[in-house]
Structure formats: structure tokens, C-alpha cells
Scaffold this motif. Structure first.
Motif, short mmCIF file in Angstrom:
data_model
loop_
_atom_site.label_atom_id
_atom_site.label_comp_id
_atom_site.label_asym_id
_atom_site.label_seq_id
_atom_site.Cartn_x
_atom_site.Cartn_y
_atom_site.Cartn_z
N ILE A 155 10.44 10.70 0.39
CA ILE A 155 11.16 9.90 0.09
C ILE A 155 10.41 8.94 -1.18
CG2 ILE A 155 12.52 7.67 0.24
CD1 ILE A 155 13.62 10.10 1.59
N CYS A 156 10.98 8.70 -2.32
CA CYS A 156 10.19 7.89 -3.46
C CYS A 156 9.83 6.63 -3.13
CB CYS A 156 11.10 8.25 -4.61
SG CYS A 156 11.41 10.05 -5.04
N ARG A 157 8.71 6.39 -3.85
CA ARG A 157 8.19 5.16 -3.88
C ARG A 157 9.13 4.25 -4.78
NH1 ARG A 157 2.64 3.83 -3.66
NH2 ARG A 157 3.46 1.29 -3.88
N GLY A 158 9.15 2.89 -4.49
CA GLY A 158 9.92 1.98 -5.20
C GLY A 158 11.08 1.48 -4.56
N ASP A 159 11.52 1.96 -3.30
CA ASP A 159 12.66 1.44 -2.47
C ASP A 159 11.97 0.96 -1.51
OD1 ASP A 159 15.24 0.87 -2.12
OD2 ASP A 159 15.89 2.92 -1.46
N GLU A 160 12.68 -0.16 -0.66
CA GLU A 160 11.90 -0.88 0.27
C GLU A 160 11.16 -0.30 1.49
OE1 GLU A 160 15.60 -3.94 -1.16
OE2 GLU A 160 15.33 -1.70 -1.07
N PRO A 161 11.95 0.72 2.19
CA PRO A 161 11.37 1.38 3.30
C PRO A 161 9.87 1.76 2.82
CG PRO A 161 13.71 1.88 3.20
CD PRO A 161 13.17 1.28 1.79
N VAL A 162 9.89 2.44 1.47
CA VAL A 162 8.42 2.89 1.39
C VAL A 162 7.29 1.78 0.87
CG1 VAL A 162 7.40 4.63 -0.02
CG2 VAL A 162 9.81 4.79 0.41
N GLU A 163 7.94 0.69 0.36
CA GLU A 163 6.96 -0.17 0.03
C GLU A 163 6.70 -1.08 1.49
OE1 GLU A 163 5.36 0.20 -2.54
OE2 GLU A 163 7.06 1.73 -3.25
N CYS A 164 7.56 -1.05 2.36
CA CYS A 164 7.08 -1.84 3.44
C CYS A 164 6.09 -0.86 4.45
CB CYS A 164 8.50 -1.71 4.53
SG CYS A 164 9.71 -3.07 3.92
N LEU A 165 6.18 0.41 4.40
CA LEU A 165 5.33 1.18 4.97
C LEU A 165 3.86 0.93 4.20
CD1 LEU A 165 4.63 3.39 6.97
CD2 LEU A 165 5.34 5.02 5.28
N LYS A 166 3.88 0.85 2.81
CA LYS A 166 2.60 0.67 2.49
C LYS A 166 1.99 -0.51 2.80
CE LYS A 166 3.01 4.54 0.24
NZ LYS A 166 2.19 5.71 0.72
N LEU A 167 2.55 -1.53 2.93
CA LEU A 167 2.12 -2.64 3.63
C LEU A 167 1.69 -2.56 5.13
CD1 LEU A 167 4.58 -5.83 2.57
CD2 LEU A 167 2.24 -5.32 1.76
N VAL A 168 2.30 -1.89 5.77
CA VAL A 168 1.92 -1.63 7.27
C VAL A 168 0.39 -0.88 7.05
CG1 VAL A 168 2.24 -0.15 9.20
CG2 VAL A 168 4.10 -1.54 8.25
N GLU A 169 0.27 0.09 6.12
CA GLU A 169 -0.88 0.85 6.26
C GLU A 169 -1.95 -0.12 5.58
OE1 GLU A 169 1.26 5.25 5.00
OE2 GLU A 169 0.39 4.01 3.38
N TYR A 170 -1.75 -0.93 4.80
CA TYR A 170 -2.75 -1.85 4.10
C TYR A 170 -3.09 -2.67 5.19
CZ TYR A 170 -4.56 -5.48 1.33
OH TYR A 170 -5.54 -6.61 0.84
N ALA A 171 -2.39 -3.41 6.20
CA ALA A 171 -2.65 -4.23 7.02
C ALA A 171 -3.57 -3.51 8.30
CB ALA A 171 -1.25 -4.79 7.80
N GLN A 172 -2.91 -2.32 8.57
CA GLN A 172 -3.85 -1.43 9.80
C GLN A 172 -5.12 -1.07 8.93
OE1 GLN A 172 -0.83 1.70 10.34
NE2 GLN A 172 0.12 0.57 11.94
N ASP A 173 -5.19 -0.93 7.79
CA ASP A 173 -6.56 -0.42 7.26
C ASP A 173 -7.56 -1.74 7.12
OD1 ASP A 173 -5.87 2.08 6.87
OD2 ASP A 173 -5.49 1.61 4.48
N LEU A 174 -6.88 -2.81 7.33
CA LEU A 174 -8.01 -4.18 7.29
C LEU A 174 -7.85 -4.68 8.79
CD1 LEU A 174 -6.25 -6.40 4.62
CD2 LEU A 174 -8.21 -4.77 4.38
N GLY A 175 -7.42 -3.94 9.82
CA GLY A 175 -7.71 -4.21 11.25
C GLY A 175 -6.84 -5.22 11.71
N LEU A 176 -5.78 -5.68 10.93
CA LEU A 176 -4.98 -6.78 11.49
C LEU A 176 -3.74 -5.95 12.28
CD1 LEU A 176 -4.52 -8.47 7.88
CD2 LEU A 176 -5.61 -9.12 9.85
N GLU A 177 -3.14 -6.92 13.12
CA GLU A 177 -2.10 -6.29 14.13
C GLU A 177 -0.66 -6.61 13.46
OE1 GLU A 177 -0.51 -8.43 18.11
OE2 GLU A 177 -2.50 -7.39 18.43
N VAL A 178 0.11 -5.56 13.11
CA VAL A 178 1.46 -5.75 12.51
C VAL A 178 2.45 -6.32 13.73
CG1 VAL A 178 3.51 -4.78 11.47
CG2 VAL A 178 0.98 -3.90 10.92
N VAL A 179 3.00 -7.46 13.44
CA VAL A 179 4.18 -7.96 14.25
C VAL A 179 5.44 -7.70 13.83
CG1 VAL A 179 4.87 -10.18 15.29
CG2 VAL A 179 2.29 -9.83 14.64
#
Length: 433
Positions: A155-179
Motif C-alpha cells: 500500500i502506498c505512502r501518503g495515506d494515514e495507515p501507512v504514515e501511522c505505521l511509520k510512527l510505530v516503527e519509529y517509536a519501536q526503534d527508539l525503545g518506546l512502548e506504543v500505547v
């Protein structure tokens, strides 16, 4: 990220840019064609639209002067693409027969999108979708098919689901717990909204009233967040999600467990949500720091007052960002976003009292709106995935607000999308997917 250098190096090595085939030359498709055409290392080699003149016009409007209107002559189209000319064809299902590197679907029609993806994967051609409605219906099947071979399905970048996933990946890479993770919705839900209510606004926005209705009745949000759920494995905490009104400065205090002053039960781990308020058109992730040292640092850096914080991407720019997914697929052989779990299903609730014998319209119509439920609930209650309902005959009376089950409808089994979903359900039941 940073695809331009790699794309230009690829072009220098192969002697041509990435050849993109686009299916759909409507409003979004035309904008996407123009965006790809100005992206270094890419070119739109072919455009398909049932009105082939629209495909030709979209290429001309993007500055492409040498266009062959090949119509249904695929041999001529293939030869022209091989020579470096752009072509317009009628049937998007023929796109994998052309020497293109990736097919980008932007039809907006779930039935077409699913068929395009299936056809590309079986022909060994990379494919990127803009129509999340197709992915929410058969994305687990499509991603498993592609991943079993060497084809990229995304699925292409630019729509909300993909950009949400990128935030999840970013948080996890920083060792933060996604709530919690999700999007801001532009307007309140009006589940009973029908196309006639939206004609004037649709005309102002130059949209199809049914497309606008899919937003106003809440279906689009339910679909997008269900897709995010199926990509992350994060569930919805309650059916339909909380959908509270919240501004940016409230999120990190609201979308947290009740025991700490929020609204979440906190017993399901990370969850998918949406809010109304000033978060739109952005996406967010509420995260928790589990380290006193990190919490002190984040407080010092003015991210908020821990241990809960909000990560915000205050925009998503739809088709403008789609070429990023082309770069990821072609250069790195990776998908930006796939539904790989059946965590959440979007089912249908009646907008008004419906009588037997009605032929149901598609999403954004007069008959039903989308509602996200746990996938196991949908299976237990025999609920019909919303993507299968268009053209089905209602066999039982349904009151407004009631959910449609397989016992209430005669599904049109001639639809390819239905056949794909039947296959997916069978493989999920057997534990293959």
C-alpha cells in the motif's frame, strides 16, 4: 528514504528510469501521474483507464507529448514502451503484459484494485495500491502471495495507515512502548449520511458524492484504522473505536489507561484509535517511556511531561508521497505497508430500515456504513466483510443500526473479489495464513 540518488544511479546503469504503469486516470490518478513524471529516476510509461482518452489526457497534462493511444492493442503498446514512448491503454489488467517495472493502482474501486494486484502478482510484476478498501478485504491473501515469491505488494505512502505505521516503527526503534496509534478525523461521524446529503459539498470539492459520503458516514476511517490494525496486529479496544474529540495537547493524557487518568482499559496492549479535533489531517502515536533516564531526557527536550508522550506527524499528503513507495519497492525490494494479520474486520451496519429484496449499493451509498470489529467477533457472528456487499441481495429485513450477516444477504459469488475473499477465508481457517 533518500531514494533520488539510488533511482538516478539505477537509471544510469540500466539506461532508462523506473517505468511506472498507472491504472486509473481520475482526479487522484492524474495528480499522481504528474507527480511521478517530475520525480527524478521515474517516468510514467503507461496509463490505463476504461475511458482511454482520459489516460491520454492525463499524460499530456503531465507534460508528456509523445503518447500512443493504443487502446486494446497490447502488442503495439508493449513495443512503444520498449522504445521509450508513453502509452494509453483501456484495460488495466493488461498492464503486467507491458515492460513496466511496477504497476500503481489508483482506480479507487476495490473490485478493480484487487484484480489488478492479483494479476500483477501472478505475472511477477511489482504492484502498489492506493485503494485501501481492497487491502482490508483481501490484503492478507495478496501479501502472502507476493511474499512467497519475489514480487513486492504494498500500500502506498501518503495515506494515514501507512504514515501511522511509520510512527510505530519509529517509536519501536527508539525503545518506546506504543500505547495507541491512529489518525485525526476531519469531521464528526454521521453514520446516517447519504449521497444526497453531500451533493453540494461534493460539487464544491469536485468529488463524487458517494466518495465524500464514505468519509462523512465514517466508513473510510473504520477501513483505514482496520488496515493499520491488520498491519501491526494492534486491535481496536472497542467495536467502532472510541472516536473521542481530542486536541493535540490532550492526546498524551487521554489515550492512556484509565488507571492513569485516560480512557483506555489498558488490558489489550497497544490499540488502534482515531480522534476528532485539531489532530487532522495528521497521524499520531501515544507512547510510554519505561526508563526514568529517558523520561527525564524527553521532558528536558520538551516533548511533554512523561512518562506518556505524543508523536505527531501533522500532515499526510496522499498521492504526492506515493512515489516513495515506488522507490522502496524498486530499490530495496520492500513493502511500505501490508496487511499480514486478520486482527480487525470492517463489517456493515444499516443506515436505515431495510427491506428484503433490496440490491445493496457499495460503500458510500444509501444502505450501510462501515464498523470495525475484532476479526474473531466477525467470524463468530457470521458477519459479512463490507467489501463483499456491493450488488448483494438483502434477504432479511434489517433495522437501522443492525449489522449484516451472511444469513441476511445473497452475496454475488460472480465477483472476483468475493472469490479471492473465499480463498483467503479458507486459508485462514486452515491456519495457512
Amino acid at each position: 528514504m533518500g531514494y533520488t540518488k539510488g533511482l538516478l544511479e539505477r537509471q544510469a546503469e540500466l539506461g532508462h528510469p523506473v517505468r511506472v504503469g498507472v491504472v486509473g486516470a481520475g482526479q487522484m490518478g492524474s495528480g499522481l501521474i504528474a507527480q511521478i513524471q517530475r520525480t527524478p529516476g521515474m517516468t510514467v510509461a503507461a496509463v490505463a483507464d476504461i475511458v482511454v482518452e482520459k489516460a491520454e489526457s492525463a499524460l499530456h497534462n503531465a507534460g508528456v507529448t509523445d503518447v500512443l493511444n493504443a487502446g486494446d492493442d497490447i502488442d503495439a503498446a508493449a513495443a512503444a514502451v520498449g522504445e521509450g514512448r508513453a502509452v494509453a491503454i483501456r484495460d488495466g489488467l493488461n498492464m503486467p503484459k507491458l515492460p513496466v517495472d511496477i504497476v500503481l493502482e489508483v482506480s479507487g474501486v476495490p473490485e478493480i484494485a484487487a484484480q489488478i494486484a492479483y494479476t500483477c502478482i501472478t505475472h511477477g510484476t511489482d504492484v502498489a495500491l492506493m485503494t485501501v478498501e481492497a487491502d482490508i478485504t483481501v490484503g492478507v491473501l495478496l501479501s502472502s502471495m507476493a511474499n512467497a515469491g519475489s514480487t513486492v505488494y504494498t500500500i502506498c505512502r501518503g495515506d494515514e495507515p501507512v504514515e501511522c505505521l511509520k510512527l510505530v516503527e519509529y517509536a519501536q526503534d527508539l525503545g518506546l512502548e506504543v500505547v495507541a496509534v491512529g489518525k485525526g478525523k476531519n469531521n464528526p461521524n454521521i453514520p446516517t449520511s447519504v449521497p444526497a446529503d453531500n451533493e453540494a459539498e461534493a460539487a464544491r470539492k469536485k468529488m463524487n458524492p458517494r466518495m465524500l459520503t464514505e468519509f462523512t458516514d465514517g466508513t473510510k476511517t473504520q477501513l483505514e484504522m482496520a488496515a493499520l490494525s491488520n498491519a501491526t496486529g494492534f486491535p481496536v479496544e472497542i467495536e467502532g473505536m472510541h472516536g473521542v474529540e481530542s486536541n493535540r495537547d490532550q492526546l498524551a493524557q487521554m489515550l492512556i489507561p484509565k488507571a492513569e487518568g485516560g480512557i483506555l482499559n489498558g488490558d489489550r496492549g497497544p490499540v488502534v484509535e482515531y480522534v476528532t479535533g485539531d489532530v487532522a489531517p495528521g497521524v499520531f502515536a501515544v507512547v510510554k517511556s519505561t526508563s526514568d533516564v529517558v523520561t527525564h531526557e524527553l521532558d528536558y527536550l520538551k516533548l511533554g511531561t512523561g512518562p506518556y508522550y505524543m508523536l505527531l506527524r501533522p500532515w499526510h499528503i496522499a498521492s504526492i508521497e506515493a512515489p516513495l513507495s515506488i522507490g522502496e519497492a524498486v530499490l530495496h525490494r520492500k513493502a511500505d505497508f501490508q496487511s499480514t494479520t486478520m486482527t480487525t474486520e470492517v463489517v456493515a451496519r444499516a443506515k436505515s430500515d431495510l427491506e428484503p429484496g433490496v440490491t445493496l449499493e457499495g460503500m458510500g451509498g444509501n444502505h450501510y456504513y462501515g464498523w470495525a470489529v475484532p476479526a474473531e467477533t466477525a467470524r463468530e457472528q457470521n458477519l459479512v466483510p463490507i467489501g463483499l456487499l456491493m450488488g448483494s441481495e438483502l434477504t432479511s429485513a434489517k433495522a437501522a443500526g443492525e449489522t449484516l450477516t451472511y444469513d441476511d444477504v445473497r452475496v454475488d459469488e460472480t465477483r472476483p473479489l468475493v472469490a479471492m475473499r473465499r480463498l483467503q477465508d479458507s486459508l485462514v481457517a486452515r491456519g495457512v495464513l
